[in-house]
Design a protein around this motif. Structure first.
Motif, PDB file in Angstrom:
ATOM      1  N   TYR A   7      -1.573   5.599   1.266  1.00 32.26           N
ATOM      2  CA  TYR A   7      -1.030   5.800  -0.050  1.00 32.26           C
ATOM      3  C   TYR A   7      -1.096   4.733  -1.137  1.00 32.26           C
ATOM      4  CZ  TYR A   7       1.741   8.936   2.661  1.00 32.26           C
ATOM      5  OH  TYR A   7       2.151  10.040   3.571  1.00 32.26           O
ATOM      6  N   PHE A   8      -1.628   3.452  -0.691  1.00 32.30           N
ATOM      7  CA  PHE A   8      -1.711   2.320  -1.328  1.00 32.30           C
ATOM      8  C   PHE A   8      -3.236   1.515  -1.142  1.00 32.30           C
ATOM      9  CE2 PHE A   8      -0.341  -2.281  -1.753  1.00 32.30           C
ATOM     10  CZ  PHE A   8       0.434  -2.319  -2.766  1.00 32.30           C
ATOM     11  N   PRO A   9      -3.712   0.850  -2.314  1.00 30.60           N
ATOM     12  CA  PRO A   9      -5.137   0.189  -2.076  1.00 30.60           C
ATOM     13  C   PRO A   9      -5.031  -0.937  -1.555  1.00 30.60           C
ATOM     14  CG  PRO A   9      -4.232   0.375  -4.340  1.00 30.60           C
ATOM     15  CD  PRO A   9      -3.151   0.995  -3.596  1.00 30.60           C
ATOM     16  N   LEU A  10      -4.684  -1.202  -0.212  1.00 31.23           N
ATOM     17  CA  LEU A  10      -4.557  -2.164   0.316  1.00 31.23           C
ATOM     18  C   LEU A  10      -5.638  -2.466   1.084  1.00 31.23           C
ATOM     19  CD1 LEU A  10      -2.999  -4.918   0.878  1.00 31.23           C
ATOM     20  CD2 LEU A  10      -2.304  -3.584   3.245  1.00 31.23           C
ATOM     21  N   LYS A  11      -6.880  -3.506   0.508  1.00 28.16           N
ATOM     22  CA  LYS A  11      -8.218  -3.350   1.102  1.00 28.16           C
ATOM     23  C   LYS A  11      -8.308  -4.571   2.166  1.00 28.16           C
ATOM     24  CE  LYS A  11      -9.461  -0.385  -2.023  1.00 28.16           C
ATOM     25  NZ  LYS A  11     -10.041   0.896  -1.632  1.00 28.16           N
ATOM     26  N   VAL A  12      -7.398  -5.265   2.257  1.00 29.57           N
ATOM     27  CA  VAL A  12      -7.412  -6.527   3.280  1.00 29.57           C
ATOM     28  C   VAL A  12      -7.049  -6.042   4.726  1.00 29.57           C
ATOM     29  CG1 VAL A  12      -6.413  -8.932   3.663  1.00 29.57           C
ATOM     30  CG2 VAL A  12      -6.893  -8.117   1.263  1.00 29.57           C
ATOM     31  N   ASP A  13      -7.928  -6.134   5.555  1.00 25.14           N
ATOM     32  CA  ASP A  13      -7.665  -5.880   6.954  1.00 25.14           C
ATOM     33  C   ASP A  13      -6.432  -6.922   7.521  1.00 25.14           C
ATOM     34  OD1 ASP A  13      -9.182  -3.705   7.106  1.00 25.14           O
ATOM     35  OD2 ASP A  13     -10.908  -4.927   7.832  1.00 25.14           O
ATOM     36  N   ARG A  14      -6.639  -8.186   7.073  1.00 25.50           N
ATOM     37  CA  ARG A  14      -5.763  -9.306   7.653  1.00 25.50           C
ATOM     38  C   ARG A  14      -4.744  -9.567   6.547  1.00 25.50           C
ATOM     39  NH1 ARG A  14      -4.412  -9.837  12.015  1.00 25.50           N
ATOM     40  NH2 ARG A  14      -3.519 -12.060  11.913  1.00 25.50           N
ATOM     41  N   TRP A  15      -3.934  -8.463   6.380  1.00 25.55           N
ATOM     42  CA  TRP A  15      -2.881  -8.738   5.228  1.00 25.55           C
ATOM     43  C   TRP A  15      -2.058  -9.559   5.403  1.00 25.55           C
ATOM     44  CZ3 TRP A  15       1.891  -8.200   6.872  1.00 25.55           C
ATOM     45  CH2 TRP A  15       2.333  -7.593   8.221  1.00 25.55           C
ATOM     46  N   GLN A  16      -1.867 -10.153   6.704  1.00 24.75           N
ATOM     47  CA  GLN A  16      -0.827 -11.264   6.849  1.00 24.75           C
ATOM     48  C   GLN A  16      -1.338 -12.572   6.118  1.00 24.75           C
ATOM     49  OE1 GLN A  16       1.286 -11.744  10.378  1.00 24.75           O
ATOM     50  NE2 GLN A  16       0.821  -9.878  11.345  1.00 24.75           N
ATOM     51  N   ASN A  17      -2.400 -12.591   5.818  1.00 24.86           N
ATOM     52  CA  ASN A  17      -3.358 -13.823   5.433  1.00 24.86           C
ATOM     53  C   ASN A  17      -3.489 -13.885   3.655  1.00 24.86           C
ATOM     54  OD1 ASN A  17      -3.947 -14.744   7.977  1.00 24.86           O
ATOM     55  ND2 ASN A  17      -5.910 -13.684   7.968  1.00 24.86           N
ATOM     56  N   LEU A  18      -2.800 -12.703   3.367  1.00 23.41           N
ATOM     57  CA  LEU A  18      -2.617 -12.831   2.056  1.00 23.41           C
ATOM     58  C   LEU A  18      -1.590 -13.858   1.275  1.00 23.41           C
ATOM     59  CD1 LEU A  18      -1.899  -8.963   1.010  1.00 23.41           C
ATOM     60  CD2 LEU A  18      -4.011 -10.290   0.317  1.00 23.41           C
ATOM     61  N   PRO A  19      -1.893 -14.534   0.050  1.00 21.65           N
ATOM     62  CA  PRO A  19      -1.032 -15.577  -0.203  1.00 21.65           C
ATOM     63  C   PRO A  19       0.285 -15.014  -0.519  1.00 21.65           C
ATOM     64  CG  PRO A  19      -2.560 -14.912  -2.081  1.00 21.65           C
ATOM     65  CD  PRO A  19      -2.887 -14.155  -0.870  1.00 21.65           C
ATOM     66  N   PHE A  20       1.408 -15.836  -0.451  1.00 22.75           N
ATOM     67  CA  PHE A  20       2.578 -15.700  -1.063  1.00 22.75           C
ATOM     68  C   PHE A  20       2.879 -15.664  -2.467  1.00 22.75           C
ATOM     69  CE2 PHE A  20       3.424 -16.914   3.608  1.00 22.75           C
ATOM     70  CZ  PHE A  20       4.055 -15.900   3.952  1.00 22.75           C
ATOM     71  N   ASN A  21       3.988 -15.342  -3.005  1.00 26.16           N
ATOM     72  CA  ASN A  21       4.286 -15.491  -4.263  1.00 26.16           C
ATOM     73  C   ASN A  21       3.519 -14.382  -5.321  1.00 26.16           C
ATOM     74  OD1 ASN A  21       6.346 -17.827  -4.140  1.00 26.16           O
ATOM     75  ND2 ASN A  21       4.538 -18.939  -3.454  1.00 26.16           N
ATOM     76  N   GLN A  22       2.967 -13.563  -4.810  1.00 30.03           N
ATOM     77  CA  GLN A  22       2.460 -12.243  -5.501  1.00 30.03           C
ATOM     78  C   GLN A  22       3.027 -11.171  -5.491  1.00 30.03           C
ATOM     79  OE1 GLN A  22      -2.403 -13.531  -5.599  1.00 30.03           O
ATOM     80  NE2 GLN A  22      -1.746 -12.247  -3.848  1.00 30.03           N
ATOM     81  N   ASN A  23       3.188 -10.435  -6.643  1.00 33.95           N
ATOM     82  CA  ASN A  23       3.952  -9.172  -6.741  1.00 33.95           C
ATOM     83  C   ASN A  23       2.980  -8.181  -6.471  1.00 33.95           C
ATOM     84  OD1 ASN A  23       6.434 -10.429  -7.475  1.00 33.95           O
ATOM     85  ND2 ASN A  23       6.100 -10.407  -9.712  1.00 33.95           N
TER      86      ASN A  23
END
Length: 328
Positions: free
Chosen positions: A191-207
């Motif tokens: 349902y959501f365009p999340l392209k990052v397989d390692r989503w836990q590595n995304l930076p914090f502080n992003q809406n």
């Protein structure tokens, strides 16, 4: 049920909000002073932490049962249901720190100064079934998991899949009461365009965590299941206009939570959103709205908290208020 949401304004300030879905409207804002002494229902042992707390809770036999809040250092913790998934310890060991599961938020807020400190202290805490407890408490209603954050913007999920508990970094900044957070993220990708397989590595502080291109994806589901609420909250957060400060963040967060606020429908379920709360991680201001009250209350962390020695209870009005709008 329950939904938790962390959002960051363009000025860098953070607001940590939630819906509390439960059976009764007994909770109310409370202040706990430094060195608040309480006894665990599990073994009667006394606990005294160094930090003052502004939270939401209700009185228990031996202490205030705190569901969420913020302490003087800016650590905020919430508890959410985790039905049929929690694995607690059974064996009583009097030389260990063992508490009832619903006491964890109270322990964390009175003893830990930050997310990093909470993670560091987590291995010493054991959440216990009532098999050998001094006071029997039902397992089902007290199957819980937890979320925590602070002014660094680091958001963690704490899952009791055995002791010590598991910590999951959550830069997506949304959590519900689903029993497997990583599985929820996999479902989200439909349902959501999340392209990052390692989503836990995304930076914090992003809406916003995607490119915003939703074409070709499924439409977000309706209903109030944990998965449906998680997906809708992620989608609505991703599409929000930018907001500048805590006040604008509060307005935006409340509108996002509107979409997952559960009305009282006892033919469907015996739980509903008994309150919504939020805390500013920098200001330490709490916002609170009960189900039966139309107003949002703003409660400041006491300026003289260092000198306060008594528990303070804040009582909301018992009836809704509808202000008359006047013509110019």
């Amino acid at each position: 049920m329950c939904t938790s949401l962390l959002m960051t304004a363009t000025d860098g300030s953070h607001l940590f909000s939630r819906t509390m879905d439960w059976h009764t409207e007994a909770s109310r804002p409370i202040f706990l002073p430094r060195h608040y002494a309480w006894q665990s229902l599990y073994n009667g042992k006394s606990h005294v932490g160094p930090y003052a707390v502004l939270g939401v809770g209700e009185p228990h036999r031996y202490h205030e049962d705190v569901s969420d809040g913020i302490n003087e250092m800016g650590l905020s913790v919430q508890k959410l249901t985790y039905q049929n998934a929690a694995i607690y310890n059974d064996e009583r060991q009097d030389d260990e720190t063992q508490i009832a599961p619903f006491e964890f938020v109270l322990w964390a807020l009175t003893h830990c100064r930050s997310v990093a400190d909470l993670i560091n202290q987590l291995p010493q805490i054991q959440l216990m079934t009532s098999k050998e407890a001094d006071v029997t408490y039902a397992q089902g209603p007290h199957e819980l998991h937890f979320v925590a954050t602070d002014a660094t913007g680091r958001f963690i999920v704490i899952e009791p899949n055995g002791m010590p508990m598991t910590v999951i970094n959550n830069p997506l900044n949304v959590t519900t009461n689903a029993v497997d957070f990583e599985r929820e993220v996999e479902r989200l990708k439909e349902y959501f365009p999340l392209k990052v397989d390692r989503w836990q590595n995304l930076p914090f502080n992003q809406n916003r965590v995607t490119d915003g291109k939703f074409s070709g994806l499924k439409k977000e589901p309706s209903g109030f299941t944990p998965t449906a609420r998680f997906i809708r909250t992620m989608v609505n957060k991703e599409r929000l206009d930018a907001f500048n400060d805590e006040q604008e963040n509060m307005i935006a967060s409340w509108h996002v939570l509107n979409n997952v606020t559960v009305p009282a429908q006892h033919t469907r379920s015996d739980t509903y959103t008994v309150y919504r709360s939020a805390v500013g991680l920098e200001s330490k201001v709490m916002y609170f709205q009960g189900y039966s009250d139309t107003r949002i209350y703003r409660i400041e962390f006491p300026v003289d908290y260092e000198n306060m020695q008594e528990v303070v209870v804040f009582n909301q009005r018992s009836e809704p208020v509808f202000d008359q709008m006047l013509a110019n």
